[in-house]
Design an enzyme around this catalytic site. Structure first.
Site, PDB file in Angstrom:
ATOM      1  N   LYS A 107       0.859  -1.191   0.000  1.00  0.00           N
ATOM      2  CA  LYS A 107       0.000   0.000   0.000  1.00  0.00           C
ATOM      3  C   LYS A 107       0.884   1.226   0.000  1.00  0.00           C
ATOM      4  O   LYS A 107       2.020   1.184   0.482  1.00  0.00           O
ATOM      5  CB  LYS A 107      -0.874   0.024   1.259  1.00  0.00           C
ATOM      6  CG  LYS A 107      -2.116   0.833   1.103  1.00  0.00           C
ATOM      7  CD  LYS A 107      -3.147   0.047   0.339  1.00  0.00           C
ATOM      8  CE  LYS A 107      -4.517   0.625   0.369  1.00  0.00           C
ATOM      9  NZ  LYS A 107      -5.501  -0.386  -0.040  1.00  0.00           N
ATOM     10  N   ASP A 149      -6.894   4.103  -4.719  1.00  0.00           N
ATOM     11  CA  ASP A 149      -7.460   3.892  -3.385  1.00  0.00           C
ATOM     12  C   ASP A 149      -8.151   5.205  -3.012  1.00  0.00           C
ATOM     13  O   ASP A 149      -8.387   6.057  -3.877  1.00  0.00           O
ATOM     14  CB  ASP A 149      -6.342   3.517  -2.388  1.00  0.00           C
ATOM     15  CG  ASP A 149      -6.901   2.887  -1.116  1.00  0.00           C
ATOM     16  OD1 ASP A 149      -7.234   1.695  -1.130  1.00  0.00           O
ATOM     17  OD2 ASP A 149      -7.038   3.607  -0.103  1.00  0.00           O
TER      18      ASP A 149
END
Ligand code: GLU
Length: 471
Positions: A107, A149
């Site tokens: 991430k 995201d």
């Protein structure tokens, strides 16, 4: 709402520890699986205007390399910090394993409020972030593949791909360095709505299981289910839209500046139009405005869908939640303490690592498309249509009847990229639900999250044990 002692990463690790008790995996391996393998924290300056610079704090965390490349989105939000990125990277590992997407988890994030910058600056910041990733070998189709995201989308992914290609023009698979790109930039049909579509498939599977719904005093099936959604971003919007199209009633939607509530149902597409025109979801038709959006989480409904950020359902509001099902479209929306309260109250939680995996599933399809340099269905569509046509004609001549035109066209139509992506996603979501549901029942667990973690941990351990640990 954030509690000072709250560590999202610790909550994920605690969960792994808890679920691993239901496995026979060695403790040392579980300890390895919990850790983030590589953490890259960076600061970089960007010229905001002539003579004025701003320094940005950013991250990329690679959680597990048991499969490569590693994969996970890039978040633009002021809440980005190392703990958050580590937790989200870890969740990506377990999410990919659960749905058999052969990637490790990762991430990234930039601590920034994207609403405060114009497009030109956002592009400069994104390109600068990408060049920092390239500098440390933290991006590439075989290494680490970001995606959208919270706060990012196809536009940012196109900038990332272009920056990567500028530095790596010899890389024939270079466009697979990032997914969620616009279609014209080697993206894939169905990626934008994939997470929301996956949320819809996941909820549909859950509510179709008769015995589980009886326990909740609910009728099986989606039609008529009253739903409240927190967050009308990409995931919230598409989840609500697909659920509504299948007969659910969206009675409340919360956004950062307030919520709207109408027990008769809110038309999601019209609300989206209204927001585009007015800049807010508030003051929509007959719906009641709710000034504190957090209040909506506590309203009576069948299904509550948190589709915004982590740590929204906490020990403070858990006891007031009246929903019978919490469907976690966001990553980590329910804190561990809140979850305990909810499970004791008999609330059924469909966990994030299963429910929002549609995004990474279709990202995987996009990556496959990029490295194989051909879109799904391109070579086979026409051939299949001709074959189907021959079959239909044979059927018609042997039965001496002509099929109705619409049915005839449906039978003949070959599958293109969009149909293949959606049916691939549907199949994966159905199978994964069967898996976690059957583990929950066979091990007599109280919740689906534990069974999802058990499944993922076992798969990751098999990978480690079979490949051997490098001496
Ligand atoms: N950001 C999405 C997630 O949290 C998608 C990640 C991806 O497609 O790699 O699952």
């Amino acid at each position: 709402m954030a509690q000072t002692s709250y560590s999202f990463f610790k909550e994920v690790c605690d969960f792994v520890d808890y679920a691993s008790k239901y496995t026979d995996q060695p403790k040392g391996l579980i300890d390895q699986i919990k850790q983030c393998n590589s953490i890259y924290r960076m600061n970089f300056p960007v010229r905001i205007k002539a003579g004025k610079f701003e320094v940005f704090e950013a991250y990329r965390v690679q959680h597990s390399h048991h499969k490569t490349p590693v994969k996970g989105g890039i978040r633009y939000s002021l809440s980005v910090n190392e703990d958050e990125v580590k937790a989200l990277a870890a969740l990506m590992t377990f999410k990919c394993a659960l749905v058999n997407v052969p990637f490790g988890g990762a991430k990234g994030g930039i601590k920034i409020d994207p609403k405060k910058y114009d497009i030109g600056l956002l592009e400069r910041i994104t390109r600068r972030y990408t060049s920092e990733l390239i500098r440390k070998n933290f991006i590439g189709p075989a290494i680490d593949v970001p995606a959208p995201d919270y706060g990012t989308g196809a536009r940012e992914m196109a900038w990332i791909a272009d920056t990567y290609m500028a530095f790596n023009p010899q890389e024939v698979n270079g466009l697979g360095c990032v997914t969620g790109k616009p279609l014209s930039q080697s993206g894939i049909r169905g990626r934008t709505e994939a997470t929301g579509r996956g949320v819809y498939f996941g909820i549909r599977e859950a509510v179709n299981i008769f015995e589980d719904m009886v326990k909740l005093d609910l009728n099986p099936g989606l039609p008529g289910k009253r739903i409240i959604v927190q967050g009308l971003g990409n995931v919230g919007y598409y989840s609500a839209k697909f659920l509504q199209e299948d007969g659910a009633i969206i009675i409340g939607i919360a956004e950062y500046d307030g919520g709207v509530y109408d027990p008769k149902g809110i038309d999601v597409e019209e609300l989206q139009k209204h927001r585009q025109e007015t800049g807010s979801i508030l003051n929509f038709k007959d719906a009641k405005n709710i000034s504190d959006p957090a209040e909506l989480l506590e309203y009576e409904c069948d299904i509550l869908i948190p589709a915004a950020l982590e740590n929204q359902i906490t020990i403070q509001n858990a006891k007031n939640i009246k929903a019978k099902i919490i469907a976690e479209a966001a990553n980590g929306p329910t804190s561990a303490k809140a979850e305990k309260v909810l499970l004791d109250k008999g609330v059924f939680i469909i966990p994030d690592l299963y429910l929002n995996s549609g995004g990474v599933v279709v990202s995987y399809f996009e990556w496959l498309k990029n490295i194989s340099h051909v879109s799904f269905g391109k070579i086979t569509k026409r051939y299949n249509e001709l074959n189907n046509q021959r079959l239909v004609e044979a059927m018609e001549s042997t039965s001496d009847t002509n099929l109705e035109r619409k049915l005839r066209a449906q039978l003949i139509k070959g599958a293109g990229e969009y149909e293949l992506v959606n049916s691939g996603l549907e199949d994966i979501m159905i199978k994964a639900y069967e898996e976690i549901n059957s583990v929950m029942k066979s091990k007599e667990l109280k919740d689906l999250r534990t069974s999802a973690f058990i499944n993922s941990i076992n798969k990751i351990c098999v990978s480690y044990l079979e490949m051997g640990i490098f001496p």
